[in-house]
Design an enzyme around this catalytic site. Structure first.
Site, PDB file in Angstrom:
ATOM      1  N   HIS A  24       0.835  -0.897   0.117  1.00 52.36           N
ATOM      2  CA  HIS A  24      -0.084  -0.194  -0.037  1.00 52.36           C
ATOM      3  C   HIS A  24       0.471   1.168  -0.035  1.00 52.36           C
ATOM      4  O   HIS A  24       0.549   2.058   0.839  1.00 52.36           O
ATOM      5  CB  HIS A  24      -0.942   0.533   0.873  1.00 52.36           C
ATOM      6  CG  HIS A  24      -0.999  -0.359   2.680  1.00 52.36           C
ATOM      7  ND1 HIS A  24       0.264  -0.102   3.407  1.00 52.36           N
ATOM      8  CD2 HIS A  24      -1.341  -0.829   2.917  1.00 52.36           C
ATOM      9  CE1 HIS A  24       0.372   0.475   4.369  1.00 52.36           C
ATOM     10  NE2 HIS A  24      -1.045  -0.896   4.763  1.00 52.36           N
ATOM     11  N   HIS A  78      -5.402  -8.386  14.839  1.00 52.52           N
ATOM     12  CA  HIS A  78      -5.063  -7.877  13.665  1.00 52.52           C
ATOM     13  C   HIS A  78      -6.166  -7.612  12.470  1.00 52.52           C
ATOM     14  O   HIS A  78      -6.398  -8.608  12.337  1.00 52.52           O
ATOM     15  CB  HIS A  78      -4.496  -7.421  13.304  1.00 52.52           C
ATOM     16  CG  HIS A  78      -4.157  -6.057  12.563  1.00 52.52           C
ATOM     17  ND1 HIS A  78      -4.609  -4.672  12.639  1.00 52.52           N
ATOM     18  CD2 HIS A  78      -2.926  -5.241  11.413  1.00 52.52           C
ATOM     19  CE1 HIS A  78      -4.748  -3.941  11.871  1.00 52.52           C
ATOM     20  NE2 HIS A  78      -3.519  -4.354  11.578  1.00 52.52           N
ATOM     21  N   GLU A  80      -6.781  -5.698   9.408  1.00 51.35           N
ATOM     22  CA  GLU A  80      -6.071  -6.259   8.620  1.00 51.35           C
ATOM     23  C   GLU A  80      -5.916  -7.376   7.499  1.00 51.35           C
ATOM     24  O   GLU A  80      -5.346  -7.924   8.116  1.00 51.35           O
ATOM     25  CB  GLU A  80      -5.023  -5.023   8.547  1.00 51.35           C
ATOM     26  CG  GLU A  80      -4.284  -4.120   7.174  1.00 51.35           C
ATOM     27  CD  GLU A  80      -3.717  -2.876   6.877  1.00 51.35           C
ATOM     28  OE1 GLU A  80      -2.859  -2.819   8.197  1.00 51.35           O
ATOM     29  OE2 GLU A  80      -3.470  -2.569   5.865  1.00 51.35           O
ATOM     30  N   ASP A  82      -3.396  -8.232   5.455  1.00 52.62           N
ATOM     31  CA  ASP A  82      -2.206  -9.413   5.586  1.00 52.62           C
ATOM     32  C   ASP A  82      -2.672 -10.124   6.082  1.00 52.62           C
ATOM     33  O   ASP A  82      -1.882 -11.096   6.312  1.00 52.62           O
ATOM     34  CB  ASP A  82      -0.982  -8.208   5.413  1.00 52.62           C
ATOM     35  CG  ASP A  82      -1.257  -7.047   6.434  1.00 52.62           C
ATOM     36  OD1 ASP A  82      -2.569  -7.112   6.807  1.00 52.62           O
ATOM     37  OD2 ASP A  82      -0.896  -7.428   6.940  1.00 52.62           O
ATOM     38  N   HIS A 144      -2.023  -1.306  14.675  1.00 51.61           N
ATOM     39  CA  HIS A 144      -1.681  -0.542  13.309  1.00 51.61           C
ATOM     40  C   HIS A 144      -3.189   0.052  13.390  1.00 51.61           C
ATOM     41  O   HIS A 144      -3.426   1.598  12.783  1.00 51.61           O
ATOM     42  CB  HIS A 144      -1.099  -1.119  12.106  1.00 51.61           C
ATOM     43  CG  HIS A 144      -1.194  -0.285  11.256  1.00 51.61           C
ATOM     44  ND1 HIS A 144      -1.822  -1.026  10.025  1.00 51.61           N
ATOM     45  CD2 HIS A 144      -1.374   0.523  10.918  1.00 51.61           C
ATOM     46  CE1 HIS A 144      -1.348  -0.218   8.607  1.00 51.61           C
ATOM     47  NE2 HIS A 144      -1.279   0.867   9.607  1.00 51.61           N
ATOM     48  N   ASP A 163       1.278  -5.946  14.480  1.00 53.58           N
ATOM     49  CA  ASP A 163       2.536  -5.037  12.926  1.00 53.58           C
ATOM     50  C   ASP A 163       3.093  -4.734  13.975  1.00 53.58           C
ATOM     51  O   ASP A 163       4.435  -3.475  13.633  1.00 53.58           O
ATOM     52  CB  ASP A 163       1.432  -3.834  12.806  1.00 53.58           C
ATOM     53  CG  ASP A 163       0.770  -4.872  12.329  1.00 53.58           C
ATOM     54  OD1 ASP A 163       0.833  -5.424  11.192  1.00 53.58           O
ATOM     55  OD2 ASP A 163      -0.833  -4.036  11.186  1.00 53.58           O
ATOM     56  N   TYR A 191      10.228   0.188   8.450  1.00 50.77           N
ATOM     57  CA  TYR A 191       8.696  -0.223   8.903  1.00 50.77           C
ATOM     58  C   TYR A 191       7.657   1.076   9.628  1.00 50.77           C
ATOM     59  O   TYR A 191       6.472   1.247   9.089  1.00 50.77           O
ATOM     60  CB  TYR A 191       9.383  -1.570   9.740  1.00 50.77           C
ATOM     61  CG  TYR A 191       7.929  -2.451   9.832  1.00 50.77           C
ATOM     62  CD1 TYR A 191       7.053  -3.037   8.489  1.00 50.77           C
ATOM     63  CD2 TYR A 191       7.095  -1.624  10.714  1.00 50.77           C
ATOM     64  CE1 TYR A 191       6.194  -4.014   9.524  1.00 50.77           C
ATOM     65  CE2 TYR A 191       5.881  -2.181  11.411  1.00 50.77           C
ATOM     66  CZ  TYR A 191       4.983  -3.269   9.931  1.00 50.77           C
ATOM     67  OH  TYR A 191       3.613  -3.612  10.843  1.00 50.77           O
ATOM     68  N   HIS A 224       5.743  -9.266  10.700  1.00 46.68           N
ATOM     69  CA  HIS A 224       6.349  -8.747   9.744  1.00 46.68           C
ATOM     70  C   HIS A 224       7.608  -9.112  10.121  1.00 46.68           C
ATOM     71  O   HIS A 224       7.774  -8.796  10.726  1.00 46.68           O
ATOM     72  CB  HIS A 224       5.863  -8.018   8.507  1.00 46.68           C
ATOM     73  CG  HIS A 224       4.240  -7.728   8.434  1.00 46.68           C
ATOM     74  ND1 HIS A 224       3.705  -8.028   7.295  1.00 46.68           N
ATOM     75  CD2 HIS A 224       2.959  -6.557   9.249  1.00 46.68           C
ATOM     76  CE1 HIS A 224       3.574  -7.957   7.380  1.00 46.68           C
ATOM     77  NE2 HIS A 224       2.510  -6.948   8.296  1.00 46.68           N
TER      78      HIS A 224
END
Ligand code: FEO
Length: 394
Positions: A24, A78, A80, A82, A144, A163, A191, A224
């Site tokens: 993104h 989370h 999101e 991903d 996040h 995250d 990041y 990640h």
């Protein structure tokens, strides 16, 4: 890629996305990973899932360890996609396990997937025994997204913060101590700067809250990149310093150019900065990705922006960069402006307006040149660099 045992009975079962180059709007030159973790106990637990196209990769790893239908609980730290993109398929494959998430996580997952998951809502401070282990939960709103949550395995002193503390870094290694430390910290800094920078005050509050909880952390396994095994306090300390806005004696000159005039100005200003003993870097918006420039900004105190005028305004690349910058809201920087024009000008005015809207500190002086700099204007550019250095550091 094999499954990896982090602690006895706790496994990395995520996926590696070697080919993603744009996350993104953030450049990911090595790719990234979506980390999911499997805990084997009296109740077997899957912590987070992976981006939807990687469902089979994750499920293959889980199946090397356990029959997936034996998973009892799925934690969604989370919403999101991903991390939750495979949740629907995981739930169907396992057979309606309990899905543990925050209140906002439930709302977000329902809106994304419109499925009647078997939710169990948890709050900060709640703990859940899964047999030999106790899982504790810490809500971490805006780290996040509003739904974000950390899971902590008490007996293993293992923090799974989703995250937070991650890096968009793909490799065959799973642990930070297996890779060049400077490289990992650079990816962690990029990041932080591109994803978490606007949330610096919340990060300081959350770190303080976790310290006050008195929990012992000897490993941090983010969602990640690499797992912090050797010295997890290093990344916590880095987050504290970044969130406090610690900077070096460093200035960035960020610019674009149409016929070379603004580039000549940028290079000449750089000379003035260097003469004042400042660590200065020249960053063209044509050859540096916006997310790499943002990473460079993390420890820079002064930022000079240069643009030629195009159709009475700034160059489009500068508009892209300033839009991105405004959203990240870095604090404690001093901005200066310069540029070239043919007749009416307008680039500097437009850049100033964007910076004012973002409530950034702007040096009142600016440097503007019509067409190309003559020798007197070049000397002014050197002085402009010298004066900016003095303004920022003295
Ligand atoms: Fe890695 Fe906010 O998702």
């Amino acid at each position: 890629m094999e499954v990896v045992e982090l602690k006895k009975g706790v496994y990395w079962v995520g996926a590696i996305d070697w080919n993603i180059r744009d996350f993104h709007g953030y450049s990911t030159p090595t790719g990234t990973t979506y980390n999911a973790y499997l805990i084997l106990d009296e109740k077997n637990v899957l912590v987070d899932t992976v981006k939807a196209p990687f469902y089979l990769e994750m499920m293959g790893r889980i199946s090397e360890i356990i029959d997936p239908s034996k998973i009892d609980l799925v934690i969604s730290n989370h919403v999101e996609m991903d991390h939750s993109g495979s949740l629907t398929q995981v739930v169907e494959r396992i057979g309606n396990p309990v899905v543990i998430t925050s209140e906002r996580g439930k709302k977000g997952l329902e809106k994304h997937y419109q499925k009647p998951f078997n939710f169990k809502i948890v709050k900060t401070g709640e703990a859940l025994s899964i047999g030999g282990r106790t899982l504790a939960f810490v809500e971490a709103p805006m780290l996040h997204w509003p739904d974000s949550m950390f899971t902590y395995i008490k007996e293993d002193c293992l923090l799974l913060p989703n995250d937070a503390f991650g890096q968009h870094f793909a490799s065959t290694q799973r642990f930070e101590d297996e890779v060049n430390g400077d490289l990992v910290m650079r990816h962690a800094a990029k990041y932080y700067a591109n994803i978490l920078w606007p949330l610096a005050p919340l990060i300081l509050k959350k770190v303080d809250e976790v310290v006050k909880m008195g929990i012992s952390i000897d490993m941090i396994a983010p969602s990640h990149g690499l797992i912090w095994r050797k010295d997890p306090s290093r990344i916590i300390q880095a987050y504290v310093e970044w969130s406090h806005g610690k900077t070096e004696r460093k200035v960035l000159v960020i610019y674009d150019t149409m016929w070379g005039s603004t580039e000549v100005m940028a290079k000449t200003i750089l000379k003035g900065l260097t003469e004042e003993g400042v660590q200065a870097r020249l960053l063209s918006l044509r050859t540096n990705h916006r997310s790499d420039i943002i990473e460079e900004m993390l420890d820079a105190k002064g930022i000079l922006l240069g643009s030629p005028t195009l159709n009475n305004g700034m160059f489009p690349t500068m508009g892209d960069f300033l839009t991105y910058l405004k959203g990240l809201r870095p604090k404690g920087k001093v901005f200066g402006l310069f540029g070239s024009h043919g007749w009416g000008g307008g680039a500097i005015k437009e850049m100033r307006r964007h910076l004012e809207e973002g409530k950034f500190e702007i040096w009142e002086k600016e440097l503007s040149v019509q067409f190309l700099s003559d020798s007197e204007e070049l000397e002014r550019a050197v002085q402009f660099g010298r004066e900016f250095a003095k303004k920022v550091f003295w």
